[in-house]
Design a protein around this motif. Structure first.
Motif, PDB file in Angstrom:
ATOM      1  N   LEU A   1       0.810  -1.221   0.000  1.00  0.00           N
ATOM      2  CA  LEU A   1       0.000   0.000   0.000  1.00  0.00           C
ATOM      3  C   LEU A   1       0.848   1.277   0.000  1.00  0.00           C
ATOM      4  N   VAL A   2       2.132   1.124   0.236  1.00  0.00           N
ATOM      5  CA  VAL A   2       2.997   2.299   0.374  1.00  0.00           C
ATOM      6  C   VAL A   2       2.895   3.281  -0.802  1.00  0.00           C
ATOM      7  N   PRO A   3       2.875   2.812  -2.042  1.00  0.00           N
ATOM      8  CA  PRO A   3       2.748   3.778  -3.142  1.00  0.00           C
ATOM      9  C   PRO A   3       1.454   4.601  -3.060  1.00  0.00           C
ATOM     10  N   PHE A   4       0.403   3.979  -2.568  1.00  0.00           N
ATOM     11  CA  PHE A   4      -0.869   4.708  -2.421  1.00  0.00           C
ATOM     12  C   PHE A   4      -0.788   5.689  -1.259  1.00  0.00           C
ATOM     13  N   ILE A   5      -0.105   5.248  -0.215  1.00  0.00           N
ATOM     14  CA  ILE A   5       0.084   6.123   0.939  1.00  0.00           C
ATOM     15  C   ILE A   5       0.867   7.367   0.529  1.00  0.00           C
ATOM     16  N   VAL A   6       1.908   7.149  -0.246  1.00  0.00           N
ATOM     17  CA  VAL A   6       2.717   8.279  -0.690  1.00  0.00           C
ATOM     18  C   VAL A   6       1.881   9.225  -1.548  1.00  0.00           C
ATOM     19  N   TYR A   7       1.061   8.640  -2.393  1.00  0.00           N
ATOM     20  CA  TYR A   7       0.211   9.478  -3.247  1.00  0.00           C
ATOM     21  C   TYR A   7      -0.761  10.303  -2.403  1.00  0.00           C
ATOM     22  N   ALA A   8      -1.437   9.635  -1.489  1.00  0.00           N
ATOM     23  CA  ALA A   8      -2.421  10.325  -0.643  1.00  0.00           C
ATOM     24  C   ALA A   8      -1.740  11.399   0.205  1.00  0.00           C
ATOM     25  N   HIS A   9      -0.563  11.074   0.676  1.00  0.00           N
ATOM     26  CA  HIS A   9       0.193  12.033   1.482  1.00  0.00           C
ATOM     27  C   HIS A   9       0.511  13.292   0.674  1.00  0.00           C
ATOM     28  N   ASN A  10       0.994  13.095  -0.542  1.00  0.00           N
ATOM     29  CA  ASN A  10       1.302  14.247  -1.395  1.00  0.00           C
ATOM     30  C   ASN A  10       0.055  15.093  -1.634  1.00  0.00           C
ATOM     31  N   GLN A  11      -1.031  14.381  -1.829  1.00  0.00           N
ATOM     32  CA  GLN A  11      -2.292  15.052  -2.086  1.00  0.00           C
ATOM     33  C   GLN A  11      -2.726  15.876  -0.855  1.00  0.00           C
ATOM     34  N   LEU A  12      -2.629  15.260   0.291  1.00  0.00           N
ATOM     35  CA  LEU A  12      -2.997  15.938   1.532  1.00  0.00           C
ATOM     36  C   LEU A  12      -2.197  17.224   1.696  1.00  0.00           C
ATOM     37  N   ILE A  13      -0.888  17.116   1.521  1.00  0.00           N
ATOM     38  CA  ILE A  13      -0.035  18.288   1.667  1.00  0.00           C
ATOM     39  C   ILE A  13      -0.408  19.349   0.639  1.00  0.00           C
ATOM     40  N   SER A  14      -0.652  18.924  -0.573  1.00  0.00           N
ATOM     41  CA  SER A  14      -0.905  19.913  -1.607  1.00  0.00           C
ATOM     42  C   SER A  14      -2.231  20.650  -1.378  1.00  0.00           C
ATOM     43  N   PHE A  15      -3.268  19.938  -1.006  1.00  0.00           N
ATOM     44  CA  PHE A  15      -4.544  20.624  -0.740  1.00  0.00           C
ATOM     45  C   PHE A  15      -4.445  21.498   0.503  1.00  0.00           C
ATOM     46  N   ALA A  16      -3.843  20.937   1.532  1.00  0.00           N
ATOM     47  CA  ALA A  16      -3.723  21.697   2.779  1.00  0.00           C
ATOM     48  C   ALA A  16      -2.936  22.978   2.527  1.00  0.00           C
ATOM     49  N   ASN A  17      -1.897  22.885   1.731  1.00  0.00           N
ATOM     50  CA  ASN A  17      -1.075  24.066   1.461  1.00  0.00           C
ATOM     51  C   ASN A  17      -1.832  25.137   0.681  1.00  0.00           C
ATOM     52  N   ILE A  18      -2.774  24.712  -0.154  1.00  0.00           N
ATOM     53  CA  ILE A  18      -3.589  25.703  -0.862  1.00  0.00           C
ATOM     54  C   ILE A  18      -4.378  26.525   0.161  1.00  0.00           C
ATOM     55  N   LEU A  19      -4.699  25.894   1.255  1.00  0.00           N
ATOM     56  CA  LEU A  19      -5.415  26.619   2.312  1.00  0.00           C
ATOM     57  C   LEU A  19      -4.450  27.210   3.341  1.00  0.00           C
ATOM     58  N   GLY A  20      -3.163  26.997   3.116  1.00  0.00           N
ATOM     59  CA  GLY A  20      -2.178  27.526   4.065  1.00  0.00           C
ATOM     60  C   GLY A  20      -2.089  26.705   5.336  1.00  0.00           C
ATOM     61  N   LEU A  21      -2.477  25.434   5.251  1.00  0.00           N
ATOM     62  CA  LEU A  21      -2.426  24.558   6.425  1.00  0.00           C
ATOM     63  C   LEU A  21      -1.343  23.500   6.259  1.00  0.00           C
ATOM     64  N   LEU A  22      -0.974  22.870   7.365  1.00  0.00           N
ATOM     65  CA  LEU A  22       0.050  21.812   7.392  1.00  0.00           C
ATOM     66  C   LEU A  22       1.347  22.281   6.742  1.00  0.00           C
ATOM     67  N   GLU A  23       1.688  23.527   6.985  1.00  0.00           N
ATOM     68  CA  GLU A  23       2.902  24.071   6.383  1.00  0.00           C
ATOM     69  C   GLU A  23       4.137  23.816   7.245  1.00  0.00           C
ATOM     70  N   ASP A  24       3.928  23.468   8.502  1.00  0.00           N
ATOM     71  CA  ASP A  24       5.070  23.171   9.369  1.00  0.00           C
ATOM     72  C   ASP A  24       5.549  21.745   9.135  1.00  0.00           C
ATOM     73  N   GLU A  25       6.825  21.536   9.391  1.00  0.00           N
ATOM     74  CA  GLU A  25       7.330  20.174   9.442  1.00  0.00           C
ATOM     75  C   GLU A  25       6.706  19.535  10.679  1.00  0.00           C
TER      76      GLU A  25
END
Length: 485
Positions: free
Chosen positions: A384-408
């Motif tokens: 499942l790791v490739p899917f996890i990586v995909y979902a993770h990238n997606q989460l970061i990208s959407f959140a960043n559009i809203l200015g969220l999850l910008e911290d490490e």
RNA sequence: GGCGGCAUAGCCAAGUGGAAAGGCGACGGUCUGCAAAACCGUUAUUCUCCGGUUCAAAUCCGGAUGCCGCCUCCA
């Protein structure tokens, strides 16, 4: 995918069509620099930051102007009170503004012009309005004649007659119409001034925005934004000035954000319930405020209250925890793998944002992905790791559009823990020591002792998690700690 | 006085004609020494009330009640 925005001018959601394809010219009224920014300013800053980010994410080339009004009656008053110059007042609060915007992760606009750097242009605009018969002089003052502009009141949806009936306009015998407003004000003794053809004076409110928007964006431009309170008189007057002077349309879309109330009351100096951004970020992670604002529609009034902030604090922690779990997964060299559910979430996210920046709905997509991620991680299946990586990238990208999850993740955790220990008055090493003591107790199967330590920490708002990696401690706010710190 | 907005679960909140998003909380389950976290499930047959339009309304229309904003500096 086409974007719809609610236009204050027409009172409807409209399809957004830019003047020049692929580009957006956006002007937002910034602050008058006479005091520190409060959470009301923060809402406006965050709302338009997201507008800016979203247009950019959609591939538009955005020119974004946010001004500083650095000369004004309130600034002059503040300078007199503090015994410093108006310029020092401005500089002080501009510095403060930048600190706040940085804390809130507000992206820098393309231009941040200051009113006092555009005096010549203002003088020029006043001269134009005088020569066109839209303005008149009385002693050293210059007023705009609202009757000279046929559309006056169209933005704020009221007629001159209705406004007069309101009867709460200032009485100034010298003005031709009580609703006429100052373009230029003669300076009194000891006040700042510039030498102009109409005498020594300073600009009225409104004119700086007409001048700076035209200078950096041209006329007309696409979007003009600000807080709802600016519709009248500020934006109505800007429009009157600019359209009278240019004979052209000023703005295509007007966007206004709703107000922030504080525990059900309007924030005001007299009630003493103004919450400064600086005070908020001492107590909570700045993204908590952003999440809170974005979970409400930008045009609705919003009630700031401790309970909602705590709720959003918990929600934000959950999102970061999902990121932390992903970080533990070995994903070097893994190619992300797209999947159907992810496509659907993406579609939902953009559809929500396209519908007049429905951030509250868009957030549901973010929580969906976080749940998906956790579910896949729980499965513990390597494939499942490739899917996890995909979902993770997606989460970061959407959140960043809203200015969220910008911290490490680590930065966030350190921040949360530090903030919490300061609040409860315990030192980090002391906590680590107790955790270690409990680890030993558990090893010895002394569960009574282990549970006792856990209870003590729990009362301090600290929860322990016994994971395969070992015991970790996290912050969990508890009701009795509310309001402290 | 004039203009405008809002009323959705225990709380916050999206949804403006066709099976009620999401968050927080609560409860049950999986997991665990016990927990926590995470996940799964449950938690509004119903959207302030009363009428009306419609095959169909939280969503449209009329009325009632309650709350709020603007008209004055204000994000």
């Amino acid at each position: 995918m086409s974007l719809k925005v609610y236009n204050t001018f027409t009172g409807r959601k409209e399809k957004f069509t830019p003047i020049h394809e692929g580009s957006v010219k956006l002007y937002v009224c910034g602050v008058t620099v006479y005091d520190h920014c409060h959470i009301g300013h923060a809402r406006s800053a965050i709302v338009f930051d997201v507008v800016y980010r979203y247009f950019t994410a959609k591939g538009y080339d955005v020119k974004f102007v946010k001004n500083f009004t650095d000369i004004d009656d309130k600034i002059i008053k503040k300078a007199q009170e503090e015994g410093i110059s108006w310029k020092e007042v401005g500089d002080k609060y501009i510095t403060s503004f930048y600190e706040d915007m940085e804390a809130l992760h507000i992206l820098k606009p393309t231009y941040e012009p200051k009113a006092t750097e555009h005096i010549d242009d203002m003088v020029h605009l006043v001269e134009t309005l005088l020569s066109k018969g839209n303005a008149y002089r009385i002693d050293g003052d210059v007023y705009f004649s609202v009757e000279s502009y046929r559309e006056y009141g169209e933005l704020s949806k009221r007629t001159l007659e209705e406004m007069m009936a309101g009867a709460r306009v200032e009485i100034n015998e010298r003005k031709r119409n009580p609703l006429d407003f100052a373009l230029w004000k003669a300076s009194k003794e000891g006040e700042p001034y510039w030498n102009t053809p109409f005498g020594k004076g300073r600009p009225g409110w409104h004119i700086e925005c007409s001048v700076m928007s035209a200078k950096y964006l041209g006329n007309p431009f696409d979007i003009h934004g600000g807080g709802k309170d600016l519709i009248f008189p500020h934006h109505e007057n800007e429009r009157a000035q600019t359209e009278s002077a240019t004979g052209m349309r000023f703005v295509n879309y007007w966007i206004h954000n709703g107000f922030v109330n504080f525990e059900k009351e309007k924030m005001s100096k007299s009630l003493g319930n103004i919450l400064l951004i600086k005070d908020f970020v001492k107590k909570y992670h700045p993204e908590v405020l952003r999440l809170f604002f974005l979970s409400n529609h930008y045009r609705s009034p919003i009630d700031y209250n401790e309970k909602s902030i705590e709720d959003n604090n918990n929600a934000l922690n959950r999102l970061y925890y999902a990121l932390e779990r992903v970080a533990d997964i070995q994903k070097k060299g893994i190619t992300p793998q797209k999947y159907t559910e992810a496509d659907e979430i993406e579609r939902n996210f953009y559809e929500a944002m396209d519908d007049d920046f429905n951030t509250a709905l868009a957030l549901s997509s973010i929580f969906e992905i976080s749940r998906t991620l956790n579910r896949m991680i729980d499965e513990g299946d390597e494939s499942l790791v490739p899917f996890i990586v995909y979902a993770h990238n997606q989460l970061i990208s959407f959140a960043n559009i809203l200015g969220l999850l910008e911290d490490e993740v680590n930065t966030f955790n350190v921040y949360e823990k530090q903030r919490h220990v300061n609040r409860i008055g315990l030192a980090l090493p002391a906590i680590e020591e107790m955790v270690q003591e409990r680890v030993e107790a558990r090893k010895n199967r002394d569960y009574k002792k282990a549970d006792r330590i856990r209870d003590i920490l729990s009362e301090k708002g600290i929860i322990l998690q016994d994971t395969p990696k070992g015991t970790e401690w996290r912050v969990k706010n508890i009701p009795s700690l509310k309001g402290e710190g």
